[in-house]
Design a protein around this motif. Structure first.
Motif, short mmCIF file in Angstrom:
data_model
loop_
_atom_site.label_atom_id
_atom_site.label_comp_id
_atom_site.label_asym_id
_atom_site.label_seq_id
_atom_site.Cartn_x
_atom_site.Cartn_y
_atom_site.Cartn_z
N LEU A 1 98.90 -59.93 -32.36
CA LEU A 1 99.91 -58.93 -32.71
C LEU A 1 100.00 -58.71 -34.21
CD1 LEU A 1 102.74 -59.86 -30.20
CD2 LEU A 1 101.16 -57.93 -30.10
N VAL A 2 99.87 -59.76 -35.00
CA VAL A 2 99.88 -59.61 -36.46
C VAL A 2 98.66 -58.83 -36.92
CG1 VAL A 2 99.66 -60.89 -38.63
CG2 VAL A 2 101.30 -61.63 -36.92
N TYR A 3 97.49 -59.14 -36.38
CA TYR A 3 96.29 -58.42 -36.79
C TYR A 3 96.39 -56.95 -36.43
CZ TYR A 3 91.68 -56.52 -37.02
OH TYR A 3 90.62 -55.69 -37.31
N TRP A 4 96.80 -56.63 -35.22
CA TRP A 4 96.87 -55.22 -34.83
C TRP A 4 98.02 -54.52 -35.53
CZ3 TRP A 4 92.60 -53.36 -33.42
CH2 TRP A 4 91.71 -54.12 -32.69
N GLY A 5 99.03 -55.26 -35.94
CA GLY A 5 100.08 -54.67 -36.78
C GLY A 5 99.53 -54.28 -38.15
N ALA B 1 97.49 -50.00 -41.66
CA ALA B 1 96.42 -49.36 -42.42
C ALA B 1 96.22 -47.93 -41.95
CB ALA B 1 95.12 -50.15 -42.28
N ALA B 2 96.31 -47.69 -40.65
CA ALA B 2 96.19 -46.32 -40.13
C ALA B 2 97.35 -45.46 -40.63
CB ALA B 2 96.16 -46.33 -38.60
N LEU B 3 98.55 -46.01 -40.66
CA LEU B 3 99.71 -45.27 -41.16
C LEU B 3 99.57 -44.96 -42.64
CD1 LEU B 3 102.48 -44.10 -40.43
CD2 LEU B 3 103.45 -46.32 -41.04
N LEU C 1 94.23 -35.40 -33.66
CA LEU C 1 93.00 -36.19 -33.87
C LEU C 1 93.21 -37.31 -34.89
CD1 LEU C 1 90.23 -33.46 -33.84
CD2 LEU C 1 90.61 -35.25 -32.16
N ALA C 2 94.17 -37.13 -35.80
CA ALA C 2 94.44 -38.18 -36.79
C ALA C 2 95.05 -39.41 -36.14
CB ALA C 2 95.37 -37.65 -37.88
N ALA C 3 95.59 -39.26 -34.93
CA ALA C 3 96.20 -40.40 -34.24
C ALA C 3 95.20 -41.19 -33.40
CB ALA C 3 97.33 -39.90 -33.35
N VAL C 4 93.96 -40.74 -33.32
CA VAL C 4 92.97 -41.42 -32.47
C VAL C 4 92.74 -42.88 -32.90
CG1 VAL C 4 90.55 -41.41 -31.77
CG2 VAL C 4 91.89 -39.32 -31.66
N PRO C 5 92.54 -43.19 -34.21
CA PRO C 5 92.37 -44.61 -34.57
C PRO C 5 93.59 -45.46 -34.23
CG PRO C 5 91.60 -43.22 -36.35
CD PRO C 5 92.29 -42.33 -35.37
N SER D 1 89.91 -48.08 -39.90
CA SER D 1 91.15 -47.46 -39.45
C SER D 1 91.78 -46.64 -40.57
CB SER D 1 92.13 -48.53 -38.98
OG SER D 1 93.42 -48.01 -38.82
N PHE D 2 91.83 -47.20 -41.76
CA PHE D 2 92.41 -46.50 -42.91
C PHE D 2 91.63 -45.24 -43.25
CE2 PHE D 2 92.50 -45.75 -47.49
CZ PHE D 2 93.85 -45.55 -47.69
N TRP D 3 90.32 -45.39 -43.43
CA TRP D 3 89.52 -44.26 -43.91
C TRP D 3 89.33 -43.18 -42.85
CZ3 TRP D 3 89.45 -43.49 -48.72
CH2 TRP D 3 89.48 -44.55 -49.61
N VAL D 4 89.15 -43.56 -41.60
CA VAL D 4 88.98 -42.54 -40.55
C VAL D 4 90.27 -41.75 -40.36
CG1 VAL D 4 88.57 -42.22 -38.08
CG2 VAL D 4 87.11 -43.74 -39.39
#
Length: 106
Positions: A77-81, A86-88, A49-53, A32-35
């Protein structure tokens, strides 16, 4: 004591499976971070496209909560948070790279 010895291979297999699951979840966060970072740097015309992950993470979070795939939905919820954080962070790093690169290569 004999029963404990019979259970040891099953406990070992469970430990290996649990380790594989944890590593898979860790790889999802890293991806998620690197993509997001790479898409944020290279996709200047189509910035959506940067919002896809992040969108995939939101969809997966909704699937986990709606279908009750976890024993405790708070863990999901904690994991997906963490995944979305990481995406942010990846998008923030791509923004910094674009700004510094634009400043250096003027």
């Amino acid at each position: 004591m004999f029963h404990v010895m019979l259970a040891l291979p099953a406990l070992g297999a469970l430990a290996v499976f649990g380790t594989a699951v944890v590593w898979t979840l860790f790889i999802f966060v890293q991806a998620s971070f690197w993509v997001t970072c790479v898409l944020g740097v290279f996709c200047t015309r189509r910035k959506w496209l940067a919002a896809v992950p992040a969108l995939l993470g939101i969809a997966a979070c909704l699937v986990c909560v709606v279908f009750d795939l976890m024993l405790d939905s708070m863990i999901a919820l904690v994991y997906w948070g963490v995944y979305l954080s990481a995406a942010l962070l990846g998008y923030g790093l791509s923004w910094i790279i674009r700004r510094v690169g634009g400043w250096l290569f003027r």
